[in-house]
Enzyme design. Structure first.
Site: not given
Ligand code: G6P
Length: 608
Positions: A29, A481, A504
């Site tokens: 933890r 992301e 492009h």
């Protein structure tokens, strides 16, 4: 995310050893210090790992009951003084706590006036003195603890010892998990089942607003109003690691599932809804310098960099400050133009990423005001920046960052409100963002509840060897992301692209085997993204659209659709990223990879 563990037994076991052993399984933890208290032997604390605590335990340290803690700092530096357990003025009441006491300042003032002396700078210590204060009147440990908890605002999972009743542990839960373990003439209290499982599989999970009075042969549960609760024990057959993962197959999934809690924890105590303001205690000391700043440069690496890019859209649109975003690894070798009117903001989950840290050091040398959005309290970046915002997201274990990003985006929205309201943002806009931020935990939960559909989609596309992610404006960085998540854990080629850039170049790659994830919430650029989807469909490319609930027309265009609830455009990345994280997770899991430990990657990159 601290961890608590307590033990009381009527046998020959040494509580000291039981607690020490249990703390090791809570180390996942996160830890910066640890400590324990046995009524028969006193207190021992140390900074660092549990092994340091073991070395500090005096010979003959023995007892039949005790409480222990592993700390991951949120309030107060990671020092021995701030390590738990904390005690009251008499030294008779000892307590360990996981959570955040929001009204600790008011309580501390009130108790100081009544003559209480505080030793640490933690929010936790107020609880011990509060119980002490009530014990003077109530003369009963249980009643005093109940009365104290009724005065507290915030979250807690606690275990309390009172030396006058050494075999009794009082535990309570509000927002932070607490589980009781029921053994033969022994009872355990812990933040999760991992330290209990080696002793017993019989457990009782406390619910919010409940308090348990635990002795070696008995446990009784009450509500905060004193009403008794009957709850049967459950048998769990997890192993220790599964318990650490909260029963989920991977930490990554557990951490994605923590999203609603993470948003709440990042926002906790920081929004003044009526005033439309963000109250960021960590920035107060430099509020004037922030107000005067002419420009901001954000640095980060990996996922934190994409958080920064999203922040650029937020801050420029709503706070009116020019923002540039730099990769830490590039920044340090350029010749950045910085001056005292520049804010250099580092975003880092670990607070230890070498390139981001060096960028901050370079910024300091050039006189910039350095700020951090950092999850790990006490980390190098947190220490070396002039001021900052802690995420309070809890430690992240999966190498692929998920919940930290959700928190970073939330913190950036708060920062936008903070700067915005110093500058051009109207009170109405501030109120609107604040209101909507408070609704986000529920909206994230809606996405998580629908994860079964995302799992099916991931299975449908799992044979794909390439994936394109497109988005515009706020969801342009989210496209990158999303692609990063997929490539880092499933090892396939995934590419992010500004939707408008397709023609492009990237459009040349599209054919019936090359799917695209099109992030298309109903926002100011929705129509533009739809045109980009049409261009892809015209080249026979399969498309999964990520759209806003209620948008049915997109079903006619895309092959598959995932939905997110409606929100403000500025906050939409906090929702759109969640299905993309889940998609990457299920995709990689379907491929049979070790999702939590992708090959060739490390959680924290502390070398160049
Ligand atoms: C590593 C991790 C990424 C993380 C990046 C930045 O590459 O695998 O998940 O985004 O470092 O880490 P930081 O701790 O600075 O956010």
């Amino acid at each position: 995310m601290c961890g608590i563990f307590a033990y009381t037994g009527k046998n020959s076991k040494n509580a000291g050893e039981v607690l020490l052993d249990g703390l090791s399984s809570l180390e996942y933890r996160g830890y910066d210090s640890a400590g324990m208290f046995l009524p028969e032997s006193g207190v021992v604390k140390s900074t660092g790992a549990v092994s340091h605590l073991r070395r500090k335990m005096p010979a003959g340290y023995f007892g039949k009951s005790g409480i222990a803690h592993i700390r991951w700092a949120t309030h107060g530096e990671p020092t021995e003084q701030n390590a738990h357990p904390h005690k009251d003025c008499t030294g008779d009441i000892w307590l360990v706590h996981n959570g955040i006491i929001e009204n600790h300042k008011e309580l501390r003032e009130k108790l100081s006036k009544l003559g209480h002396t505080f030793i640490s700078t933690t929010d936790t210590e107020v609880l011990t003195h509060l119980i002490e204060e009530h014990l003077k009147k109530e003369k009963d440990f249980e009643q005093a603890t109940l009365a104290a908890l009724r005065e507290v605002k915030g979250t807690y999972g606690i275990a309390v010892e009172y030396v006058a009743e050494p075999d009794k542990i009082i535990a309570a839960r509000m927002g932070s998990p607490v589980v009781l373990g029921l053994g033969e003439h022994e009872r355990f209290v812990a933040s999760d089942a991992s330290p209990i499982l080696k002793h017993t599989s019989q457990v009782v999970f406390l619910e919010d607003g409940e308090i348990a009075v635990v002795t070696p042969d008995r446990h009784e549960i009450f509500k905060l109003d004193g009403a008794k609760v009957d709850r049967l024990a459950e048998k769990i057959d997890w192993n220790v690691e599964a318990a650490q993962r909260g029963g989920y197959q991977h930490f990554m999934l557990k951490e994605i599932m923590e999203g609603p809690e993470v948003v709440k924890n990042t926002l906790r105590g920081r929004l003044l809804e009526k005033e439309g303001l963000a109250k960021l205690g960590g920035l107060e000391s430099v509020a004037d310098e922030i107000k005067k700043a002419q420009r901001m440069v954000i640095v980060g690496c990996g996922t934190a960099y994409y958080a920064g890019l999203t922040g650029e859209y937020m801050l420029e649109e709503h706070a009116g400050i020019p923002v540039e975003v730099e990769l830490g690894s590039e920044f340090r070798y350029r010749h950045p133009v910085l001056n005292p009117e520049t804010i250099l903001l580092a975003i880092s989950q670990s607070g230890e990423t070498a390139d981001t840290l060096e960028a901050i050091r370079e910024g300091k040398r050039r006189g910039a005001l350095t700020l951090g959005i950092v999850n790990t309290v006490g980390s190098t970046i947190a220490r070396e920046t002039d001021a900052g915002i802690h995420n309070h997201a809890g430690p992240e274990i999966g190498v692929a960052s998920t919940k930290a990003l959700v928190s970073q985006l939330t913190a950036l929205a708060l920062l936008t409100m903070f700067l915005g309201r110093q500058r051009s943002m109207s009170i109405e806009t501030g109120q609107e963002i604040a209101r909507e931020l408070l609704l986000l935990p529920e909206k994230v939960q809606t996405i998580l509840d629908g994860r079964g559909k995302i799992e099916k989609l991931a299975k449908k596309y799992v044979k794909s060897r390439d994936f394109l992610y497109i988005g515009r404006k706020y969801n342009y960085p989210i496209a990158f992301e999303g692609a990063l998540k997929l490539k880092e854990i499933s090892y396939i080629h995934a590419e992010g692209c500004g939707a408008g850039e397709m023609k492009h170049g990237p459009l040349a790659m599209i054919d019936e085997h090359f799917p695209t994830m099109a992030i298309a919430p109903s926002d100011s650029v929705y129509e533009k993204v739809v045109s980009n989807i049409e261009e892809i469909k015209a080249r026979k490319g399969p498309v999964i659209a990520l759209a806003t609930e209620g948008n049915d027309e997109i079903k006619d265009l895309a092959d598959d659709v995932m939905y997110v609830p409606k929100t403000l455009e500025i906050l939409s990345p906090i929702l759109t990223i969640v299905p993309l994280q889940l998609f990457a997770y299920y995709f990689a899991r379907e491929k049979g990879y070790n999702v939590d430990r992708p090959r060739n990657l490390a959680k924290s990159v502390t070398v160049e």
